[in-house]
Structures are given as C-alpha cells and as structure tokens.
Design an enzyme around this catalytic site. Structure first.
Site, PDB file in Angstrom:
ATOM      1  N   CYS A  42       0.817  -1.226  -0.019  1.00  0.00           N
ATOM      2  CA  CYS A  42      -0.322   0.066   0.439  1.00  0.00           C
ATOM      3  C   CYS A  42       1.022   0.994  -0.281  1.00  0.00           C
ATOM      4  CB  CYS A  42      -0.735   0.428   0.977  1.00  0.00           C
ATOM      5  SG  CYS A  42      -2.005  -1.546   1.395  1.00  0.00           S
ATOM      6  N   ARG A  46       4.818   0.241  -4.870  1.00  0.00           N
ATOM      7  CA  ARG A  46       5.084  -1.201  -3.255  1.00  0.00           C
ATOM      8  C   ARG A  46       3.822  -1.541  -4.040  1.00  0.00           C
ATOM      9  NH1 ARG A  46       7.071   1.662   0.639  1.00  0.00           N
ATOM     10  NH2 ARG A  46       4.923   0.666   2.183  1.00  0.00           N
ATOM     11  N   TRP A  54      -3.451  -2.471  -1.498  1.00  0.00           N
ATOM     12  CA  TRP A  54      -3.042  -3.722  -1.877  1.00  0.00           C
ATOM     13  C   TRP A  54      -4.337  -4.735  -0.320  1.00  0.00           C
ATOM     14  CZ3 TRP A  54      -0.307  -6.334  -4.826  1.00  0.00           C
ATOM     15  CH2 TRP A  54       0.297  -7.750  -5.141  1.00  0.00           C
ATOM     16  N   ASN A  69      -2.533   2.191   5.709  1.00  0.00           N
ATOM     17  CA  ASN A  69      -1.627   0.860   5.228  1.00  0.00           C
ATOM     18  C   ASN A  69      -1.115  -0.142   6.685  1.00  0.00           C
ATOM     19  OD1 ASN A  69       0.238  -0.669   4.815  1.00  0.00           O
ATOM     20  ND2 ASN A  69       2.012   0.485   4.546  1.00  0.00           N
ATOM     21  N   GLY A  70      -1.126  -1.234   6.417  1.00  0.00           N
ATOM     22  CA  GLY A  70      -1.371  -1.706   8.190  1.00  0.00           C
ATOM     23  C   GLY A  70      -2.741  -3.319   7.606  1.00  0.00           C
ATOM     24  N   GLU A 111      18.292 -17.251  -6.311  1.00  0.00           N
ATOM     25  CA  GLU A 111      17.923 -16.403  -6.748  1.00  0.00           C
ATOM     26  C   GLU A 111      17.217 -16.102  -8.755  1.00  0.00           C
ATOM     27  OE1 GLU A 111      17.320 -12.071  -6.411  1.00  0.00           O
ATOM     28  OE2 GLU A 111      16.803 -13.661  -5.189  1.00  0.00           O
ATOM     29  N   LYS A 165      13.840 -14.577 -10.058  1.00  0.00           N
ATOM     30  CA  LYS A 165      13.512 -13.784 -10.194  1.00  0.00           C
ATOM     31  C   LYS A 165      12.884 -14.414 -12.103  1.00  0.00           C
ATOM     32  CE  LYS A 165      15.539  -9.951  -8.945  1.00  0.00           C
ATOM     33  NZ  LYS A 165      14.104 -11.084  -7.678  1.00  0.00           N
ATOM     34  N   GLU A 191       9.136 -14.173 -10.771  1.00  0.00           N
ATOM     35  CA  GLU A 191       8.320 -12.855  -9.727  1.00  0.00           C
ATOM     36  C   GLU A 191       7.966 -12.070 -11.182  1.00  0.00           C
ATOM     37  OE1 GLU A 191      10.667 -11.180  -7.209  1.00  0.00           O
ATOM     38  OE2 GLU A 191      12.096 -10.988  -7.574  1.00  0.00           O
ATOM     39  N   HIS A 199      17.654 -37.351  -6.501  1.00  0.00           N
ATOM     40  CA  HIS A 199      16.908 -37.930  -5.019  1.00  0.00           C
ATOM     41  C   HIS A 199      15.334 -37.344  -5.317  1.00  0.00           C
ATOM     42  CE1 HIS A 199      20.203 -39.343  -2.188  1.00  0.00           C
ATOM     43  NE2 HIS A 199      21.150 -38.020  -2.673  1.00  0.00           N
ATOM     44  N   LYS A 203       6.046  -4.112  -3.678  1.00  0.00           N
ATOM     45  CA  LYS A 203       7.967  -3.780  -3.127  1.00  0.00           C
ATOM     46  C   LYS A 203       8.220  -4.861  -1.677  1.00  0.00           C
ATOM     47  CE  LYS A 203      12.597  -2.379  -4.192  1.00  0.00           C
ATOM     48  NZ  LYS A 203      13.066  -3.181  -4.784  1.00  0.00           N
TER      49      LYS A 203
END
Length: 608
Positions: free
Chosen positions: A2, A27, A75, A101-102, A481, A485, A488, A504, A603
């Site tokens: 948010c 964000r 969000w 926000n929260g 990583e 990348k 996402e 395995h 973000k």
C-alpha cells in the site's frame, strides 16, 4: 505494501497526491483513491485498477479542487479489490476520512461493537473500522480521538486522516508501518516512502512507532500516543531525483540492472582505505569481533538468498558458524539464543514486517543486531544496534536487482573485515581478495554488454512451462535468486535445486526440451556439476550453463554457455546473477507483462 500520501499547503492538493501515488506504484496495489477538502466538504474519488484510471476519472486531479488532502494505493487484504473497498474511507457523515496501510488484527471485534452502537459499514475492509472508531471518540479534538483509537486497535498501521471540522490540519500516525513527513516552503507532506515527496522536498522526518503528527501548511507538531509533544530532528535526503525516474529506460528493472556497477562501487569504495577494510558504522571493536561465536542471518525473499551466499563467504573466510533463517519462520521456531551471537537482519526497505519482528525478538533476548539496509532512517535501521548501509539508491522495480548486488557487496566487506581481525586469512590472501572485490563493478559492466545476446536466447523460451536452476555451494544460492527472478516477473514455474539432490527425486521432472540453467562457477565443485549436467542432458534437457572464462570444454555438454569474468569463487554470485536477471527481464518483456509491477507482489512487505 500500500502507499499513503498527504499534502496541505498553498498548492492544489490533488495533482500532488496523484504524483506522489505514482511514485509509490512500486509498492504494489489493486486500487487507488484520493480525498480533498474543497473549502466546504471533503470530496473523494477512488477506483479499482491502475492509477491511470483514477487520473482519468479526476482529469488529473482537476475535478477535486482544494489545498489539503490524502491519497492511497490499496493492496487488498480484507475484502476483494473494488471501488467500494478502495481507500479512503469515510465515517457515516462524511466528516472524517482515513487512509491506512497495515492490518487491524482486532477489527472484527471492534466492528461488532460499532455495529451494536448503530454504525453501518459499506465496505469489507478493516480500515473502515478506523473511520467509525474515530467518529465514536471525536468531540471536536482530533488529537484526542486519534489517541483513543491508537489505544484500542491492535495490529499495524500508518494512517492519514482529514477532519472536515479542522481543515487547516491533516493528521498522521503509525505503528509498525512506514511513514515519513516532508517539509517544504510550499506546504507539508506525508508519505509511505521518500520517493513520493522528492519532487517537493528533501527535508524529511521519520515517524517512530506510536507517534502522531499534525500538519498545517506551515507547521509540524509531533506527539506520542499520550498526546505529549515530541521533539524530532529532520533528515536531508541526498538522492538525486533522477534516481527515482526511468531515465530513458522502458522499465525501472532494466535501469536498475544497469545501475549495479555504481551500486556495488558506492557500497564498497568508502570502506576500502589504505589497503584495509574500514567499516566505522559497524561499531564493534576488534576484540568484540574475535569473540563472535555464531552469526544468525535473518531475511526474506531475495535478501534471504543473499544470506545463503553470505553463509558460504563468512564461514569460508572468517570461519564463523553461520545460520540463515527466513524471517517469517524465525520467531515461530523458538530459536536458541547463545552468548556472543551476532544477528544480522537484511532488508532493502528496512521496513519488512517479518524481519522487523525478528529483530525485536532477537534484541529482546540479548543478541547484538547488525542491520544491512538500503533506506536511511528506516525502522530496522533505527532499531538495530548498528547499521551497514548499502548505497544502492532508490530501487523502484518490485524485483530487486541492484539492492541485491549491493547487499552481496556489503557481506563481502564484512567477511573480509572479520577475517583480517580474526586472523583466518594471511595478509597476501586478504589483499588478493580485496583487489578482486574492487574489480567487481567493472566485471559487471562487461556482463551487461551481453544484453542483446541474452535477449535473443530469452525470446526462444517465452512459451516454456517450467525451468530448473541447479548448482552446488554458492552456485545453489545463485540458482535460488535466478529462479525467483524468473518466476516473480514472468509467471513461469521455475525452481532451484542443489545439483547433488537431483537424483533424490527432482530428476524425474526432467523431460525432452526442459530448460535447465546450470551454474558452474565454483572451481572446487566444477567437475561434480559437469556430471550433473550430463545427467539432465541424457534425459532430454536443454542446458544453459553459466561458468567462468576458460572452461571451454563445457560447450561440448551444454547447449548454450554464458561466461563470466574470472574472480575468486567467493564473489561469483555478483557476476553470475547478472545474465540471469537479464534473462528473466527479457522473458517477461517478451510475454508482454508489466516487468516493474508483477501481479500479486509488492516491493515492501510491511504486513505479515
């Protein structure tokens, strides 16, 4: 997650709110809204979807005149994305409006109590509870009402509040969600992050937990949760505003990939002095460094993969046992705290909720806290015992690149410093590693020159269903990583596995045409990784290998090879990750996706 903005001053508020929200798009959000006091009433506009929908709805803010207002990009947490659930939220009479926000954890209980008192709710959000609760406690004293609400609610919040009866002020408060106040001659601002206000001011105040600020067009007043005045010192932001702009690049992510040499150089150069490593902000004496018995690295997402590399580097150089924990799991496994343990928290934003909670838990148990963060004055930076800043500058794209590389560089510095103090490296070994570290920015620039080559390869795999990344040791950390990348920003299924674990179970997923990205930069493990490449090739995989210059024989096995400049094996992550970043970028671009704002992601994850 948010984004909050607020403005009160001499100028029209709506265009400033929209501009600030645009700078907070990174964000993550699914709806947006603004509320402005027009001299008589509080007028509001909000809509589901991208910010441009709101901009068109308000004709770039022209339909909402007035010099004070608040805005928000939401969000969805409580209630699906919709115009109704979008912020801001009114009380029933439209005289109080709130952005938040929260997460309010006890909102259901509060909502039921308010409904029993006759309050009606229009949305499914927890935020609307705040608007009605403010109304319930309001008796012509906004500050007193806000204090009462803060004492009642549980959870995290950053709030922007406008009272119709007090249009000469806007109010803000925070607990565990970031909030910054900016001061300029044209007015005062609030925002979730500094980029939202860089266009208007560089003088900012960071709001601490359970603090309130009252803003007028020419004054700022700060209070604690009990309404007592608080003195605060301002911070001057020295970012160049162009650092938060695309600068001719199509997407921030590509710009930030190409900014990595500078980010690495800016992080290491101030700490390389007279053939030594000098980290003044570390705040530890040589004796304290020698007494470290264990290091705990706690982080989320890409930062946790930095931690995986740091484990190999710190253990290999400094011979200190290192554990790496995901911050979201750390507190819940009831970790064992031992004397002389250094806990290192990694976070780009310095506001990551799980990492901040882990910091507080470790600190409460007596552990010394070192933060590796990118944002000066962030919550994690303020609450840690010491801070090692990564000078990456503002990172806007959701998918981290330059902040990740700067974090790696910070840990190389730490490892070298600890190694020299503890005597685990000879002077010759230390100086060789130090010279290798200095060369990394130039070597990254060489790899960035492969941009078009990697784009052509990426275009061949736009229709792939899934990909696998394999490696051993530090190469496994790179694989983690690289796979993240890709998944996402391209939404392709990609997974990283230690190459030695293929037999395995994982190798059963390899079939004709499956793309396998094989990392083979660790000289001591090179031969074993070659054997793993042969295993997947024999089952029909198409292999892209990333290895060091000189390993020409790998071309007989792999289908496509990317060579990285030679460096010490401890530092190869900083080089090998670059082609994987570019590969992910061009796959996403080729699929026509929004590279900077991938679906369902934010973000800065400021809620658990």
């Amino acid at each position: 997650m948010c984004g909050i903005v607020g403005y009160i001053g001499e100028q029209q508020a709506a265009p400033i709110l929209l501009s600030g929200l645009a700078r907070l798009e990174y964000r993550g959000y699914d709806s947006a809204g603004i509320a402005v006091y027009d001299g008589t009433e509080i007028q509001m506009a909000k809509s589901m979807g991208r910010l441009k929908v709101l901009e068109e709805l308000t004709h770039q803010g022209e339909t909402l005149p007035g010099c004070s207002g608040i805005g928000h990009t939401r969000w969805a947490t409580h209630g699906c994305p919709s115009d109704t659930n979008a912020h801001p939220h009114f009380n029933q009479s439209g005289s109080i409006v709130v952005v938040h926000n929260g997460i309010i954890e006890n909102y259901a209980k509060l909502k039921k109590n308010l409904q029993n008192k006759g309050y009606e709710f229009l949305s499914e959000t927890d935020t609307e509870v705040l608007a009605h609760l403010l109304d319930h406690y309001y008796t012509d004293d906004p500050l007193a009402a806000i204090e009462q609400v803060m004492h009642r609610v549980e959870g995290s919040y950053a709030l922007g509040i406008l009272f119709k009866d007090h249009p000469q002020h806007i109010y803000a408060a925070r607990k565990d969600s970031p909030l910054v106040v900016g001061h300029s001659r044209e007015g005062n601002l609030i925002a979730s992050d500094v980029p939202a206000m860089l266009q208007y001011t560089r003088k900012v105040y960071y709001i601490e937990n359970e603090e309130i600020v009252r803003l007028s067009k020419d004054q700022l007043n700060f209070y604690n949760i009990d309404g007592e005045p608080v003195e605060k010192e301002s911070t001057t932001i020295d970012w160049d505003i162009d650092a938060a702009e695309k600068g001719g690049y199509e997407y921030f992510m590509l710009k930030e990939i190409f900014e990595q040499p500078k980010a690495i150089r800016d992080t290491i150069s101030p700490r390389l002095k007279d053939d030594d490593i000098v980290i003044q902000e570390l705040g530890m004496t040589d004796e304290e460094i020698r007494q470290i018995k264990r290091i705990m690295i706690v982080a989320c997402g890409s930062a946790s993969y930095v931690g995986q590399t740091a484990r190999y580097v710190l253990e290999g150089m400094a011979r200190i046992p290192v554990e790496v924990d995901l911050a979201s799991e750390y507190r819940y496994r009831n970790p064992i705290y031992e004397e002389n343990t250094l806990t290192i928290i990694i976070s780009q934003s310095g506001e990551t909720a799980d990492s901040l909670a882990a910091l507080r838990d470790a600190k409460a148990h007596g552990s010394r806290i070192l933060a590796v963060v990118n944002v000066v004055g962030s919550s994690i930076a303020r609450e840690a015992d010491n801070v090692l800043y990564t000078w990456a500058g503002p990172e806007i794209s959701v998918a981290t690149t330059k902040a990740y590389s700067a974090q790696l560089a910070a840990f190389y510095l730490l490892a070298l410093k600890f190694s020299k103090v503890r005597g685990t490296l000879s002077e010759e070994e230390f100086q060789t590693l130090r010279r290798d570290l200095e060369q990394i920015p130039e070597q990254v620039e060489v790899l960035l020159g492969m941009q078009q080559k990697i784009q052509r390869f990426a275009n061949r795999y736009l229709a792939a269903d899934h990909m696998f990344f394999i490696g051993r040791g530090i190469d496994y950390a790179i694989a983690l990583e690289g796979a993240l990348k890709l998944k996402e920003i391209s939404y392709l299924h990609s997974e990283a596995y230690t190459a030695g674990e293929l037999k395995h179970g994982t190798i059963s997923l390899i079939e004709e045409g499956t793309l396998v990205v094989a990392l083979a930069t660790q000289e001591a493990l090179y031969a074993k990784t070659i054997s793993n490449i042969v295993e997947v090739k024999s089952r029909g995989a198409f292999v892209m290998a990333v290895t060091n210059f000189g390993h020409k024989e790998i071309e007989k096995i792999a289908d496509y090879v990317i060579y990285i400049p030679k460096t010490n094996s401890f530092f190869t992550n900083s080089l090998a990750i670059v082609p994987l970043q570019l590969f992910a970028y061009y796959v996403s671009l080729g699929k026509g996706l929004d590279v900077d704002k991938p679906r369902n992601l934010a973000k800065s994850v400021t809620v658990e």
